[in-house]
Design a protein around this motif. Sequence first.
Motif, PDB file in Angstrom:
ATOM      1  N   LEU A 139      10.159 -20.846  24.743  1.00 61.10           N
ATOM      2  CA  LEU A 139       8.761 -20.798  24.348  1.00 61.10           C
ATOM      3  C   LEU A 139       8.243 -22.223  24.273  1.00 61.10           C
ATOM      4  O   LEU A 139       9.022 -23.171  24.142  1.00 61.10           O
ATOM      5  N   LEU A 140       6.936 -22.387  24.347  1.00 60.48           N
ATOM      6  CA  LEU A 140       6.312 -23.703  24.202  1.00 60.48           C
ATOM      7  C   LEU A 140       5.351 -23.693  23.033  1.00 60.48           C
ATOM      8  O   LEU A 140       4.539 -22.775  22.887  1.00 60.48           O
ATOM      9  N   ILE A 141       5.456 -24.713  22.184  1.00 62.55           N
ATOM     10  CA  ILE A 141       4.501 -24.933  21.101  1.00 62.55           C
ATOM     11  C   ILE A 141       3.598 -26.080  21.539  1.00 62.55           C
ATOM     12  O   ILE A 141       4.082 -27.174  21.832  1.00 62.55           O
ATOM     13  N   SER A 142       2.313 -25.831  21.569  1.00 67.57           N
ATOM     14  CA  SER A 142       1.331 -26.841  21.935  1.00 67.57           C
ATOM     15  C   SER A 142       0.428 -27.078  20.726  1.00 67.57           C
ATOM     16  O   SER A 142      -0.200 -26.139  20.231  1.00 67.57           O
ATOM     17  N   LEU A 143       0.375 -28.319  20.232  1.00 71.53           N
ATOM     18  CA  LEU A 143      -0.364 -28.642  19.010  1.00 71.53           C
ATOM     19  C   LEU A 143      -1.309 -29.817  19.229  1.00 71.53           C
ATOM     20  O   LEU A 143      -1.029 -30.708  20.027  1.00 71.53           O
ATOM     21  N   THR A 187      -0.938 -23.303  19.742  1.00 69.94           N
ATOM     22  CA  THR A 187      -0.388 -22.003  20.106  1.00 69.94           C
ATOM     23  C   THR A 187       1.104 -22.086  20.379  1.00 69.94           C
ATOM     24  O   THR A 187       1.630 -23.145  20.706  1.00 69.94           O
ATOM     25  N   ILE A 188       1.756 -20.958  20.236  1.00 68.75           N
ATOM     26  CA  ILE A 188       3.115 -20.753  20.711  1.00 68.75           C
ATOM     27  C   ILE A 188       2.990 -19.734  21.832  1.00 68.75           C
ATOM     28  O   ILE A 188       2.385 -18.673  21.638  1.00 68.75           O
ATOM     29  N   THR A 189       3.542 -20.047  22.994  1.00 72.71           N
ATOM     30  CA  THR A 189       3.374 -19.156  24.143  1.00 72.71           C
ATOM     31  C   THR A 189       4.684 -18.959  24.887  1.00 72.71           C
ATOM     32  O   THR A 189       5.553 -19.837  24.877  1.00 72.71           O
ATOM     33  N   ASP A 190       4.792 -17.795  25.516  1.00 70.17           N
ATOM     34  CA  ASP A 190       5.925 -17.515  26.400  1.00 70.17           C
ATOM     35  C   ASP A 190       5.485 -17.598  27.858  1.00 70.17           C
ATOM     36  O   ASP A 190       6.231 -17.242  28.758  1.00 70.17           O
TER      37      ASP A 190
END
Length: 142
Positions: free
Chosen positions: A81-85, A126-129
């Motif tokens: 997963l990716l966390i984008s802040l 967001t946290i995204t798959d």
Amino acid sequence: MLSVAKLLLLIIAVGTGFFANDILHWFNAKNDKISLDEYCLITTYACTQDHKTVQADKDTSQPLVPTVVEVDWPESSNEQLLISLQGYEMDMGQVVFKLDKNSDGKFSGQVILPVCTTEAMTWYGTITDGETAFKTSIRMER
């Protein structure tokens, strides 16, 4: 006297046109503050949104100190997963972190936030798959 007034009006019109985009952007940035109420705050208490749960090893993160984040995302078949802040109180750009899938099916990884000039700051994103995402935030204090 009339030509001086015309010249002054012409300078004002050209100056306004030249800086119009910057002026509009400045006004929109002041009025477009998002509400953090719809963001899942990452703390030691699990926060659930749309059957996805996120939790950290501490309630508040510190600059340049790793915070371990764990996400339970049962319907994701991805391996990461990716966390984008990005910063809420001030613009410090965007940071992205990767969470890898564990043997128990949960995702975990470290979030290391940059140093800020203020004593405290909220990072949201967001946290995204790659297909779906959910909104999250993390609080940072020195």
